[in-house]
Design a protein around this motif. Sequence first.
Motif, short mmCIF file in Angstrom:
data_model
loop_
_atom_site.label_atom_id
_atom_site.label_comp_id
_atom_site.label_asym_id
_atom_site.label_seq_id
_atom_site.Cartn_x
_atom_site.Cartn_y
_atom_site.Cartn_z
N ARG A 24 76.78 41.91 68.31
CA ARG A 24 76.05 40.74 69.21
C ARG A 24 76.74 39.54 69.38
O ARG A 24 77.52 39.28 68.44
N ILE A 25 76.59 38.96 70.43
CA ILE A 25 77.45 37.62 70.70
C ILE A 25 76.78 36.79 69.81
O ILE A 25 75.59 36.19 70.10
N GLN A 26 77.51 36.03 68.87
CA GLN A 26 77.00 34.92 68.02
C GLN A 26 77.23 33.50 68.74
O GLN A 26 76.58 32.78 68.93
N THR A 27 78.75 33.30 69.05
CA THR A 27 78.84 32.25 69.77
C THR A 27 80.10 32.68 70.83
O THR A 27 80.90 33.66 70.58
N THR A 28 80.08 31.76 71.78
CA THR A 28 81.16 31.70 72.85
C THR A 28 81.94 30.44 72.94
O THR A 28 81.38 29.57 72.77
N GLU A 72 73.42 36.51 71.55
CA GLU A 72 72.62 37.58 71.14
C GLU A 72 72.76 38.94 71.97
O GLU A 72 71.94 40.01 71.65
N SER A 73 73.40 38.87 73.05
CA SER A 73 73.67 39.87 73.97
C SER A 73 74.43 41.10 72.89
O SER A 73 75.47 40.58 72.25
N HIS A 74 74.35 42.19 73.55
CA HIS A 74 75.07 43.10 72.66
C HIS A 74 76.30 43.67 73.87
O HIS A 74 76.53 43.83 74.76
N VAL A 75 77.67 43.66 73.00
CA VAL A 75 78.73 44.12 73.69
C VAL A 75 79.60 45.23 72.93
O VAL A 75 79.38 45.10 71.68
N ASP A 76 80.19 45.74 73.56
CA ASP A 76 81.49 46.56 73.12
C ASP A 76 82.61 46.13 73.14
O ASP A 76 82.83 45.63 74.30
N GLY A 104 79.57 44.99 78.55
CA GLY A 104 78.36 44.45 78.56
C GLY A 104 77.39 45.45 78.24
O GLY A 104 77.38 46.39 78.99
N ILE A 105 76.59 45.51 77.16
CA ILE A 105 75.77 46.68 76.79
C ILE A 105 74.29 46.22 77.31
O ILE A 105 73.72 46.96 77.91
#
Length: 452
Positions: A24-28, A72-76, A104-105
């Motif tokens: 999950r994206i915690q921070t960008t 919180e988005s899911h990515v691979d 992006g999942i």
Amino acid sequence: GRKWIRIGLVNESLKDKTVLVRGRIQTTRPVGKNIGFLVLREQGFTIQCVLTVAENLISRQMVKFATSLSKESHVDVEGIVSVPDAPIKGATQQVELQIRKIYGISKALPMLPINIDDAARSEADIEKAMQSGEKFVHVNQDTRLNFRVLDLRTPANQGIFRIQSQVETAFRNYLLSKDFVGIHTPKLIAGSSEGGNPAFLAQSPQLHKQLSICSDFMGVFEVGPVFRAEDSFTHRHLCEFTGLDVEMEIKEHYFEVMDILDGLFVAIFGSLNENCKKELEAIWEQYPFKPLKYLRKTLRLTFEEGVQILKEAGVEVDPLGDLNTEVERKLGKLVLEKYGTEFYMLHRYPSAVRPFYTMPCYDNPAYSNSFDVFIRGEEIISGGQRVHVPELLRTREEGLGIDQAYIDGFQYGTAPHGGFGAGLERVVMLFCALNNIRKTSLFSRDPHRISP
Ligand code: 4AD
């Protein structure tokens, strides 16, 4: 095939290798137009991923896309493992991923009701933030429970439910090793009335675990749901919890039940300390650090001895009454001072304060062959020897509306027996020194909450 790996397992040994992770994206964090950083999280482990614009590999557009993904988005991510010179702050893994591909999942809403970083803050951290005037949102318990799927993503919460799972495993393993049989008693049980046929949700497996002993099982255990129509709103009562129940034949003395309990809980604590070090650290990072003090052989005091210890400390209680929560806490403190343990048993309770199925002491029926067990001054277990003589049972259950088939079960020959029941959520709460049982219930149920 491509090499999928869990984030928690990406380390220096994979330097220069290409790996594939999901998180999950915690921070960008974009740095200019050519560089971007992402921190990805999977089950409490985090890794820093780097995007650097490079011809034919990574475009500016890709950097822009990745750094604008919602938290919180899911990515691979497919990337190459690299080891930076300086230690990495803000991630558990001390290596980076040089991103080659990112997919992006599943998108999270751009505005989250709970920020996971805020929800994971320790009290000390919150204190510091308040003093320095930092702006942050304090996540209160109701908000946490309303958005539990987000709240459960914090490292402490991930740890709590792994510990809960370990308690259950250790409970089963120990009892199986002692030749107990795992059972499942019905959760719909009969009412008392002659006319209609109302059904009740079981308030414990008590009656049917005893009927299992009547049915030639020498020792049984159960892990299952227990329902209580609690009308009080406290830090330690739920309307639905998970019971850890045991029932067994007794040869000579109800101490045999306490012996099993003793070995069982010392084994459970040992397995937590041994197998859940990371989880305990994660919990104690957010909540104050307090490992449980207990003895290899659990301390046993009689109720009378407990009353005496209280008396010596100036606390007078009814010697044939029950102890209230406050007095139990007080006694817990006194026992810790005197015996150096936060886990102990109090037995030979006054009969008047125990349920109808409790066996009175042979030498003095004002007392009973029963016990409570305490962690850090709070009750986690109660149990004892049961009345197995049908005639005696009939006089004791009169007027209570007990299913007569239960009493009948004892008239075909029944060995003396006893057992105990613990609440799984309370065991975890008190072992970890947490202050509210809702923290150790996955989706808690109380008089004010049946959702989510
Ligand atoms: O003390 P209790 O009510 O005892 C029984 O149910 C007996 N049948 C046990 C026996 O074998 N004699 O409940 C047992 C344990 C308590 O010590 C506590 O840990 C937990 O179940 N418990 C609760 N946990 C969460 N919410 C509640 N409302 C609870 N009530 C009891």
